[in-house]
Write a protein that holds these residues in place. Structure first.
Motif, PDB file in Angstrom:
ATOM      1  N   ARG A   1     -57.837  22.882   2.626  1.00 36.08           N
ATOM      2  CA  ARG A   1     -59.239  23.284   2.594  1.00 36.08           C
ATOM      3  C   ARG A   1     -60.087  22.412   3.515  1.00 36.08           C
ATOM      4  O   ARG A   1     -60.924  22.916   4.265  1.00 36.08           O
ATOM      5  CB  ARG A   1     -59.777  23.216   1.168  1.00 36.08           C
ATOM      6  CG  ARG A   1     -61.265  23.543   1.064  1.00 36.08           C
ATOM      7  CD  ARG A   1     -61.750  23.619  -0.364  1.00 36.08           C
ATOM      8  NE  ARG A   1     -61.683  22.324  -1.060  1.00 36.08           N
ATOM      9  CZ  ARG A   1     -62.149  22.136  -2.302  1.00 36.08           C
ATOM     10  NH1 ARG A   1     -62.688  23.142  -2.979  1.00 36.08           N
ATOM     11  NH2 ARG A   1     -62.059  20.954  -2.869  1.00 36.08           N
TER      12      ARG A   1
ATOM     13  N   ILE B   1     -55.140  27.362  -7.483  1.00 37.26           N
ATOM     14  CA  ILE B   1     -53.761  26.893  -7.297  1.00 37.26           C
ATOM     15  C   ILE B   1     -52.890  27.363  -8.441  1.00 37.26           C
ATOM     16  O   ILE B   1     -53.207  27.150  -9.614  1.00 37.26           O
ATOM     17  CB  ILE B   1     -53.721  25.359  -7.194  1.00 37.26           C
ATOM     18  CG1 ILE B   1     -54.541  24.898  -5.981  1.00 37.26           C
ATOM     19  CG2 ILE B   1     -52.295  24.846  -7.111  1.00 37.26           C
ATOM     20  CD1 ILE B   1     -54.696  23.391  -5.896  1.00 37.26           C
TER      21      ILE B   1
ATOM     22  N   GLU C   1     -60.977  25.718  -8.682  1.00 35.59           N
ATOM     23  CA  GLU C   1     -61.737  26.048  -7.472  1.00 35.59           C
ATOM     24  C   GLU C   1     -60.848  26.646  -6.394  1.00 35.59           C
ATOM     25  O   GLU C   1     -61.243  27.596  -5.693  1.00 35.59           O
ATOM     26  CB  GLU C   1     -62.408  24.782  -6.917  1.00 35.59           C
ATOM     27  CG  GLU C   1     -63.574  24.295  -7.732  1.00 35.59           C
ATOM     28  CD  GLU C   1     -64.131  22.978  -7.184  1.00 35.59           C
ATOM     29  OE1 GLU C   1     -65.186  22.560  -7.677  1.00 35.59           O
ATOM     30  OE2 GLU C   1     -63.522  22.381  -6.268  1.00 35.59           O
ATOM     31  N   LEU C   2     -59.641  26.088  -6.239  1.00 36.94           N
ATOM     32  CA  LEU C   2     -58.758  26.533  -5.161  1.00 36.94           C
ATOM     33  C   LEU C   2     -57.806  27.634  -5.608  1.00 36.94           C
ATOM     34  O   LEU C   2     -57.032  28.156  -4.790  1.00 36.94           O
ATOM     35  CB  LEU C   2     -57.958  25.337  -4.612  1.00 36.94           C
ATOM     36  CG  LEU C   2     -58.779  24.223  -3.982  1.00 36.94           C
ATOM     37  CD1 LEU C   2     -57.863  23.103  -3.469  1.00 36.94           C
ATOM     38  CD2 LEU C   2     -59.647  24.766  -2.843  1.00 36.94           C
TER      39      LEU C   2
ATOM     40  N   GLU D   1     -53.117  21.235  -1.017  1.00 38.80           N
ATOM     41  CA  GLU D   1     -54.123  22.292  -1.041  1.00 38.80           C
ATOM     42  C   GLU D   1     -55.519  21.759  -0.740  1.00 38.80           C
ATOM     43  O   GLU D   1     -56.334  22.425  -0.082  1.00 38.80           O
ATOM     44  CB  GLU D   1     -54.089  23.006  -2.389  1.00 38.80           C
ATOM     45  CG  GLU D   1     -52.757  23.660  -2.715  1.00 38.80           C
ATOM     46  CD  GLU D   1     -52.263  24.574  -1.603  1.00 38.80           C
ATOM     47  OE1 GLU D   1     -53.019  25.474  -1.178  1.00 38.80           O
ATOM     48  OE2 GLU D   1     -51.118  24.380  -1.140  1.00 38.80           O
ATOM     49  N   MET D   2     -55.786  20.540  -1.200  1.00 39.36           N
ATOM     50  CA  MET D   2     -57.074  19.919  -0.875  1.00 39.36           C
ATOM     51  C   MET D   2     -57.187  19.657   0.628  1.00 39.36           C
ATOM     52  O   MET D   2     -58.239  19.884   1.236  1.00 39.36           O
ATOM     53  CB  MET D   2     -57.236  18.606  -1.641  1.00 39.36           C
ATOM     54  CG  MET D   2     -57.438  18.777  -3.142  1.00 39.36           C
ATOM     55  SD  MET D   2     -57.430  17.194  -4.048  1.00 39.36           S
ATOM     56  CE  MET D   2     -58.930  16.432  -3.432  1.00 39.36           C
TER      57      MET D   2
END
Length: 328
Positions: free
Chosen positions: A178, A325, A322-323, A174-175
């Protein structure tokens, strides 16, 4: 005055007896087999490390060390089992760094919930593992640029496998999505082995994974490493560029594994186990075998593991929030 003196003498004798009893009990440990819980299926790198350590620990301690696989929910089931075990040193947990963050991604109830910061006793950080982005031969990817192109743009999406929701591999995926602007679709599995098998079979084109389970397939071309997510290139695969080298900075995730006991495990038992593991981690055959599994020995005091766990919980807790998840 005499009454006070008698009480002081009695208290001193009582304390001395308690200390003697505690030392005798600690000296007697272990007096029966030890169970080493692995919260993942057999065949993955955590399981392989557990069996490697169990053999050496059994020899050193004079008691069998039995590996017990209790997979499910990205390691939460096995971890919860150990959290509720008696703090007597006979039920231990060898856990990967998913331990720190799984509960931040998966919903837990009373039966499976535990306090990841205060609900266990750290014993020793056994190893550190860089994470790699690896492609299957069937994907047609020969570089990171190819993988990004496959998932970037309107209507495009690139699937990636991970050993489970909430794993460091999931977080890394996921990082990277982004940072690269790539549309990535997470495909979680119940452990490393099934994730790698489906990438080998061409069912999923890429995976974020530790080196050990995939390295044997590099030489025959079935799998291709595209990048590593460590700060510097891994000495275990020095030709593989870092994500930072390829233009994706601040996408750095390193996995680890460590030995835990239930909360309130006695300092004497922690010291005993920590001492044995620090010696085991120096054995040339162990270092060589861990390298095959893509793991570098760490060792040190129990606090090393505790601080690593707390740092990951804080850092990745922020990233997860933040994401947004969550488990797929």
């Amino acid at each position: 005055m005499k009454h006070t003196r008698r009480h002081a003498i009695a208290a001193a004798i009582s304390m001395a007896a308690a200390c003697a009893t505690g030392l005798a009990w600690a000296d007697a440990y272990p007096s029966k087999p030890i169970t080493l819980i692995v919260a993942y299926p057999a065949g993955g790198d955590t399981d392989a490390l557990a069996r490697l350590f169990a053999e050496k620990l059994a020899t050193r301690m004079g008691q069998p060390v039995v590996v017990d696989n209790r997979p499910g929910a990205s390691g939460i089931i096995g971890s919860a089992y150990v959290s509720k075990a008696a703090p007597d040193g006979y039920t231990l947990l060898l856990a990967p760094s998913t331990f720190s963050i799984a509960q931040l991604v998966l919903k837990t109830n009373g039966a499976s919930a535990y306090d990841v910061l205060n609900g266990f006793t750290p014993i020793v950080q056994t190893g550190s593992q860089p994470l790699f982005l690896v492609a299957s031969a069937g994907s047609g990817f020969t570089s990171l640029k190819d993988a990004v192109a496959a998932g970037k743009g309107a209507g495009k999406s690139l699937s990636y496998a991970s050993p489970g929701s909430g794993s460091p591999m999931h977080i890394l995926g996921e990082m990277f999505a982004r940072a690269s602007g790539t549309n990535l679709a997470h495909v979680p599995y119940k452990g490393v082995a099934p994730a790698v098998n489906d990438v080998l079979g061409g069912h999923v084109p890429v995976t974020f994974i530790t080196l050990g389970p995939v390295a044997p397939y590099f030489s025959n071309g079935k799998l291709l490493p595209l990048a590593v997510a460590s700060r510097e290139r891994s000495p275990l695969a020095p030709k593989v560029p870092t994500l930072a080298e390829l233009g994706y900075k601040d996408v750095e995730v390193t996995a680890w594994n460590g030995l835990w006991g239930p909360r309130h495990l006695s300092p004497e038992i922690v010291k005993t186990l920590n001492g044995h593991f620090n010696e085991i981690l120096k054995m040339p055959e162990i270092v060589a075998r861990m390298a095959v599994l893509g793991t570098a020995p760490v060792g040190g005091d129990a606090d090393v593991l505790g601080k690593t766990n707390a740092a990951d919980f804080t850092r990745f807790g922020k990233v997860i929030k933040e994401l947004g998840i969550q488990a797929d």
